[in-house]
Design a protein around this motif. Structure first.
Motif, short mmCIF file in Angstrom:
data_model
loop_
_atom_site.label_atom_id
_atom_site.label_comp_id
_atom_site.label_asym_id
_atom_site.label_seq_id
_atom_site.Cartn_x
_atom_site.Cartn_y
_atom_site.Cartn_z
N LYS A 97 -0.37 -1.62 -8.78
CA LYS A 97 -1.52 -1.25 -9.59
C LYS A 97 -1.36 0.20 -10.04
O LYS A 97 -0.83 1.04 -9.30
CB LYS A 97 -2.83 -1.46 -8.84
N VAL A 98 -1.82 0.46 -11.25
CA VAL A 98 -1.75 1.79 -11.84
C VAL A 98 -3.17 2.35 -11.89
O VAL A 98 -4.06 1.74 -12.49
CB VAL A 98 -1.15 1.73 -13.26
N THR A 99 -3.38 3.49 -11.25
CA THR A 99 -4.72 4.08 -11.18
C THR A 99 -4.70 5.51 -11.66
O THR A 99 -3.67 6.19 -11.62
CB THR A 99 -5.27 4.04 -9.73
N THR A 136 1.79 -0.05 -4.49
CA THR A 136 2.14 -1.45 -4.28
C THR A 136 0.93 -2.24 -3.80
O THR A 136 0.14 -1.76 -3.00
CB THR A 136 3.28 -1.60 -3.26
N CYS A 137 0.78 -3.46 -4.29
CA CYS A 137 -0.30 -4.36 -3.87
C CYS A 137 0.17 -5.35 -2.81
O CYS A 137 -0.58 -6.22 -2.37
CB CYS A 137 -0.84 -5.13 -5.08
N ASP A 168 0.81 -1.22 0.00
CA ASP A 168 0.00 0.00 0.00
C ASP A 168 0.84 1.27 0.00
O ASP A 168 0.40 2.32 0.47
CB ASP A 168 -0.97 0.02 1.19
N ARG A 169 2.03 1.19 -0.53
CA ARG A 169 2.91 2.37 -0.64
C ARG A 169 2.71 3.02 -2.01
O ARG A 169 2.75 2.35 -3.04
CB ARG A 169 4.37 1.94 -0.49
N VAL A 170 2.46 4.32 -2.02
CA VAL A 170 2.37 5.06 -3.28
C VAL A 170 3.78 5.35 -3.77
O VAL A 170 4.55 6.06 -3.12
CB VAL A 170 1.58 6.37 -3.10
#
Length: 265
Positions: free
Chosen positions: A94-96, A133-134, A72-74
């Motif tokens: 993941k890319v959002t 990060t997932c 869960d790190r950006v």
């Protein structure tokens, strides 16, 4: 611009760089062997690292600093003016992108062997998407100057990076075309089939998607409302095609999912 993550990565990797640079500033054979032992994985052939020849892959992996990141790190934030790139060694991101109504739309998934952040490094523009990060991720953080210098020196790496960008654009176009005229259940089946075939761990007749993907994210990828996706996913579970668990989705029957996805059932 200076990026805090890049600066921390540079400091963390300074001892590693100092130890492997000889008088001429080049990596010694011993240190090259040690770095290979740390960095190398068996990456998918479709990924940038998996598609490079060993010599070119080794040159790319010599760039930047090796960094671990928690879940869960950006890593990259949309609209920021940072310009480093990340060579993913292990893990999934993941890319959002932010939609006009403020929602986060899942655009893509990248995993070990892939490159992220290359567009801003090439054109110097703001970040076009957010990368998160997932789960635990290991990557090499490379400055724009080092990345572009490598592309200028090594035409085979430059060609591989260009081909990687084109592949991503083709996948995005295919995604749009495939969804034209399809119902929500079919679109969901196609999304699950693509993710399972590209990123899943094969297990017998099926595959397990071990990185977390939420129903809102599946709805975004499927171009459908969340309640509609919930209903379609329940139908696939009841039919024995998929099974869901904590932070995982398992495709129990890939062949049947393919038939549903491509209107053969």
């Amino acid at each position: 611009m200076n990026d805090p993550d890049t600066n921390r990565a540079d400091r963390a990797d300074r001892a590693d760089r100092d130890g492997r640079e000889g008088r001429d500033g080049r990596e010694s054979r011993r240190d090259r062997r040690d770095r290979r032992a740390r960095d190398e994985r068996v990456w998918p052939p479709s990924s940038l690292l998996g598609g490079l020849a060993p010599a070119e892959r080794d040159q790319l992996l010599a760039l930047g600093a090796r960094m671990p990141y928690e879940a869960d790190r950006v890593l990259i934030r949309e609209s920021d003016r940072t310009d480093h790139v990340l060579v993913l060694l292990d893990g999934v991101v993941k890319v959002t992108g932010r939609t006009h109504d403020g929602r986060d739309a899942l655009l893509a998934v990248r995993m070990g062997g892939d490159l992220v952040g290359e567009l801003a490094a090439v054109d110097g523009g703001p970040r076009s998407a957010t990368v998160t990060t997932c789960g635990p991720v290991t990557a090499r953080t490379v400055t724009r100057a080092d990345f572009l210098g490598c592309l200028r020196r090594e035409p085979r790496i430059a060609h591989a990076v260009n081909a990687s960008v084109v592949t991503k654009l083709r996948a995005a176009n295919t995604h749009r075309v495939d969804f034209t005229g399809c119902g929500a259940a079919t679109r969901l089946a196609r999304v699950l089939h693509h993710i399972a075939m590209t990123y899943g761990e094969r297990t017998g007749d099926g595959a397990v998607i071990r990185w977390p993907i939420t129903q809102p994210e599946l709805a975004t990828l499927s171009g459908a409302a969340e309640p509609t996706v919930h209903k379609a996913l329940r139908g696939l579970r009841e039919a024995g095609v998929v099974a869901t668990g904590y932070r995982t989705i398992a495709v129990v029957d890939l062949a049947r999912l393919s038939r549903i996805a491509f209107d053969q059932e």
